[in-house]
Design an enzyme around this catalytic site. Structure first.
Site, PDB file in Angstrom:
ATOM      1  N   TYR A 176     -15.141  -2.514   5.703  1.00 45.59           N
ATOM      2  CA  TYR A 176     -13.868  -2.616   6.285  1.00 45.59           C
ATOM      3  C   TYR A 176     -13.279  -1.477   6.058  1.00 45.59           C
ATOM      4  O   TYR A 176     -12.681  -0.638   6.919  1.00 45.59           O
ATOM      5  CB  TYR A 176     -13.090  -3.757   5.115  1.00 45.59           C
ATOM      6  CG  TYR A 176     -11.491  -4.195   5.439  1.00 45.59           C
ATOM      7  CD1 TYR A 176     -11.088  -5.258   5.881  1.00 45.59           C
ATOM      8  CD2 TYR A 176     -10.579  -2.872   5.126  1.00 45.59           C
ATOM      9  CE1 TYR A 176      -9.787  -4.645   6.598  1.00 45.59           C
ATOM     10  CE2 TYR A 176      -9.490  -3.136   5.238  1.00 45.59           C
ATOM     11  CZ  TYR A 176      -8.586  -4.427   5.946  1.00 45.59           C
ATOM     12  OH  TYR A 176      -7.994  -4.488   6.092  1.00 45.59           O
ATOM     13  N   THR A 206      -6.575 -15.875   6.198  1.00 48.95           N
ATOM     14  CA  THR A 206      -4.981 -16.054   7.341  1.00 48.95           C
ATOM     15  C   THR A 206      -5.398 -15.668   8.717  1.00 48.95           C
ATOM     16  O   THR A 206      -7.865 -15.688   8.728  1.00 48.95           O
ATOM     17  CB  THR A 206      -4.751 -14.465   7.041  1.00 48.95           C
ATOM     18  OG1 THR A 206      -4.873 -13.483   7.634  1.00 48.95           O
ATOM     19  CG2 THR A 206      -3.437 -14.430   5.869  1.00 48.95           C
ATOM     20  N   ALA A 231      -1.355  -8.538  13.355  1.00 48.42           N
ATOM     21  CA  ALA A 231      -2.818  -7.886  13.257  1.00 48.42           C
ATOM     22  C   ALA A 231      -2.718  -8.941  14.815  1.00 48.42           C
ATOM     23  O   ALA A 231      -2.756  -9.696  15.156  1.00 48.42           O
ATOM     24  CB  ALA A 231      -2.608  -8.675  11.899  1.00 48.42           C
TER      25      ALA A 231
HETATM   26  P1  NAD Z   1      -1.651 -13.051  10.369  1.00 48.69           P
HETATM   27  O1  NAD Z   1      -2.998 -13.229  11.936  1.00 48.69           O
HETATM   28  O2  NAD Z   1      -1.699 -13.922   9.685  1.00 48.69           O
HETATM   29  O3  NAD Z   1      -0.386 -12.371  11.225  1.00 48.69           O
HETATM   30  C1  NAD Z   1      -0.561 -11.505  12.465  1.00 48.69           C
HETATM   31  C2  NAD Z   1       0.752 -11.372  13.366  1.00 48.69           C
HETATM   32  O4  NAD Z   1       1.036 -10.750  13.839  1.00 48.69           O
HETATM   33  C3  NAD Z   1       1.483 -13.254  13.660  1.00 48.69           C
HETATM   34  O5  NAD Z   1       3.028 -13.449  13.513  1.00 48.69           O
HETATM   35  C4  NAD Z   1       1.430 -12.272  15.140  1.00 48.69           C
HETATM   36  O6  NAD Z   1       1.948 -13.379  15.864  1.00 48.69           O
HETATM   37  C5  NAD Z   1       1.598 -11.587  14.979  1.00 48.69           C
HETATM   38  N1  NAD Z   1       0.719 -10.929  16.298  1.00 48.69           N
HETATM   39  C6  NAD Z   1       0.143 -10.546  16.976  1.00 48.69           C
HETATM   40  N2  NAD Z   1      -0.217  -9.352  17.707  1.00 48.69           N
HETATM   41  C7  NAD Z   1       1.293  -9.959  18.546  1.00 48.69           C
HETATM   42  C8  NAD Z   1       2.120  -8.425  19.415  1.00 48.69           C
HETATM   43  N3  NAD Z   1       1.251  -7.989  20.355  1.00 48.69           N
HETATM   44  N4  NAD Z   1       2.996  -9.036  18.900  1.00 48.69           N
HETATM   45  C9  NAD Z   1       4.060  -8.992  18.283  1.00 48.69           C
HETATM   46  N5  NAD Z   1       3.443 -10.295  17.691  1.00 48.69           N
HETATM   47  C10 NAD Z   1       2.029  -9.614  17.138  1.00 48.69           C
HETATM   48  O7  NAD Z   1      -2.045 -11.652  10.327  1.00 48.69           O
HETATM   49  P2  NAD Z   1      -2.147 -11.155   7.864  1.00 48.69           P
HETATM   50  O8  NAD Z   1      -3.517 -11.599   7.749  1.00 48.69           O
HETATM   51  O9  NAD Z   1      -0.806 -11.110   7.493  1.00 48.69           O
HETATM   52  O10 NAD Z   1      -2.033  -9.589   8.314  1.00 48.69           O
HETATM   53  C11 NAD Z   1      -0.883  -8.911   8.895  1.00 48.69           C
HETATM   54  C12 NAD Z   1      -1.155  -7.396   8.030  1.00 48.69           C
HETATM   55  O11 NAD Z   1      -1.152  -7.742   6.503  1.00 48.69           O
HETATM   56  C13 NAD Z   1      -1.451  -6.601   8.529  1.00 48.69           C
HETATM   57  O12 NAD Z   1      -1.855  -5.401   8.415  1.00 48.69           O
HETATM   58  C14 NAD Z   1      -3.419  -6.795   7.472  1.00 48.69           C
HETATM   59  O13 NAD Z   1      -3.765  -5.647   7.977  1.00 48.69           O
HETATM   60  C15 NAD Z   1      -2.488  -7.164   6.214  1.00 48.69           C
HETATM   61  N6  NAD Z   1      -2.966  -7.481   5.418  1.00 48.69           N
HETATM   62  C16 NAD Z   1      -4.111  -8.712   5.342  1.00 48.69           C
HETATM   63  C17 NAD Z   1      -4.464  -8.805   4.239  1.00 48.69           C
HETATM   64  C18 NAD Z   1      -5.529 -10.879   4.457  1.00 48.69           C
HETATM   65  O14 NAD Z   1      -6.395 -10.901   3.685  1.00 48.69           O
HETATM   66  N7  NAD Z   1      -4.794 -10.834   5.393  1.00 48.69           N
HETATM   67  C19 NAD Z   1      -4.545  -8.762   3.218  1.00 48.69           C
HETATM   68  C20 NAD Z   1      -3.810  -7.414   2.991  1.00 48.69           C
HETATM   69  C21 NAD Z   1      -3.794  -6.846   4.371  1.00 48.69           C
END
Ligand code: NAD
Length: 397
Positions: free
Chosen positions: A235, A275, A140
């Site tokens: 969204y 998150t 993300a």
């Molecule tokens: P998060 O911000 O906690 O984690 C993001 C991760 O991506 C981290 O490990 C960060 O270091 C890494 N990252 C970001 N840019 C990077 C780069 N250029 N190179 C390497 N690593 C990089 O986010 P999250 O909420 O856990 O989201 C993860 C996935 O889950 C996303 O696709 C998000 O859309 C999906 N998601 C999240 C939710 C929610 O409510 N949080 C719900 C459903 C789906």
């Protein structure tokens, strides 16, 4: 040094190394308590492994399934007088715990969108691990520099069809206000697809296939979100949702590519949770606070580690799902971990509270305190069992 949270809007500029490590240990303990997951992956590549859903997936793969894990993340190391970002400490804590448990674990810190980091990961996998049977795409990011053209895209969180007005909450003080978001330009829409769409996931999978690093029967999974009516304009029908459509389409193309190896690519649609990524999305903090209130009252609330533990144990690595080969999916071939969030009774209760919630009752008509607690824990603050009045030695920062 005594470390305290320094919150600026939806960011905290400090992180507590001991709190971050303690939380990783508690999540590992939860997975271990639930017992081993037979038939799970043995060699996993986790993209976005330091926080949120990616970190939880890594913990379940390692401590539930006994998998060797290569994790990639982009975290800020500590500087003189400044703590690192929480994912930095969480990655260190994960590696220490995995190594102590006899599990192979390495991490790369850098830009996963770049050709260089892909080459580094492939080199490590070739030399030390071999073909992987689990690939997880959990990045993300607010921007991406295209590895071929060098163009940098910035993602925006905006509606597309017109401006959108609704309630939002500042979770730091519980003040509920109305905000209006203007629609994105066509360029902003395509830039957001460039960052959060499926192109990079396809590039990773192609690079791994070319290097002979995809094991037979490999599960290749990316995370998406759908959500309720109230967040839909910003969204799912907004810029980020359009990027998620692109990501979900990529799953179909990748699934076809992996068929020859008996592997599968698909999406897991996860629940809305606090998150670093979700706290930046307009309307989300209020929606999540109301959702937490309802799901906790019904006894069906889960956090990231519980969601990923349930995903592995009940949807992916079961005999019925032929241990990853045939997970139960919806008509769009998506595993639905948002099944409880989108239950009709849950959403009806959320909608009723959404109507009444305002600044004066934010602490009772929403789980404002629960949201705030989760937000603090993202940075290692408020973790049970940690003494925050104790000095953190320089060597730990
Ligand atoms: P998060 O911000 O906690 O984690 C993001 C991760 O991506 C981290 O490990 C960060 O270091 C890494 N990252 C970001 N840019 C990077 C780069 N250029 N190179 C390497 N690593 C990089 O986010 P999250 O909420 O856990 O989201 C993860 C996935 O889950 C996303 O696709 C998000 O859309 C999906 N998601 C999240 C939710 C929610 O409510 N949080 C719900 C459903 C789906």
């Amino acid at each position: 040094m005594i470390i305290e949270p320094k919150i600026r809007g939806f960011l905290c500029t400090t992180a507590h190394p001991i709190g971050c490590a303690a939380q990783v240990e508690q999540h590992i303990a939860l997975v271990k308590k639930n017992g081993p997951i037979p038939g799970g992956p043995k060699k996993a590549l986790i993209l976005g492994s330091s926080t949120g859903y990616g970190l939880s997936t890594r913990i379940v793969a390692a401590f539930g399934c006994g998998a060797a894990t290569l994790g990639l993340a982009y975290e800020r190391p500590p500087e003189k007088g400044r703590t690192a970002s929480p994912g930095w400490y969480q990655t260190k804590a994960f590696e220490a715990q995995a190594t102590a448990a006899g599990l192979w674990a390495k991490s790369l810190n850098g830009d996963a969108f770049s050709a260089d980091l892909k080459a580094q990961a492939i080199d490590i996998l070739k030399r030390e691990v071999g073909p992987v049977d689990l690939i997880v795409y959990s990045l993300a990011s607010p921007r991406r520099t295209h590895p071929v053209t060098g163009v940098t895209y910035k993602s925006v969180l905006k509606p597309i069809e017109g401006s959108y007005t609704n309630k939002t909450m500042d979770f730091n003080n519980g003040v509920v206000t109305q905000i209006t978001l203007d629609p994105a330009t066509p360029e902003e829409v395509s830039d957001t697809i460039g960052v959060m769409g499926g192109e990079d996931w396809e590039m990773w999978t192609d690079a791994l296939l070319q290097a002979g690093l995809v094991a037979p029967g490999c599960v290749n999974m990316a995370y998406s979100y759908i959500g309720p009516n109230v967040t839909q304009p910003v969204y799912r029908s907004g810029t980020i949702g359009t990027a998620k459509n692109h990501l979900e389409n990529a799953a179909h193309a990748l699934d076809a590519k992996l068929k020859a190896l008996g592997g599968r690519a698909f999406i897991s649609v996860n629940k809305a949770l606090v998150t670093q990524a979700s706290s930046a999305i307009p309307f989300m903090p209020l929606y999540i606070s109301v959702l937490y209130k309802v799901m906790k009252a019904k006894g069906i609330h889960e956090d990231c580690i519980q969601q990923m533990d349930r995903l592995f144990r009940t949807k992916l690595y079961t005999a019925a799902a032929q241990f990853g080969k045939h997970a139960e999916v919806d008509a769009e071939k998506r595993v639905r971990m948002d099944d409880w969030e989108l239950r009709a009774d849950v959403q009806a209760a959320v909608e009723a509270l959404w109507e009444t919630v305002k600044t004066e009752n934010a602490a009772t008509d929403s789980d404002l305190l629960g949201y705030r607690g989760d937000f603090h824990r993202l940075y290692g603050f408020g973790v049970p069992g940690v003494d925050y009045s104790a000095d953190v030695p320089e060597s730990m920062i």
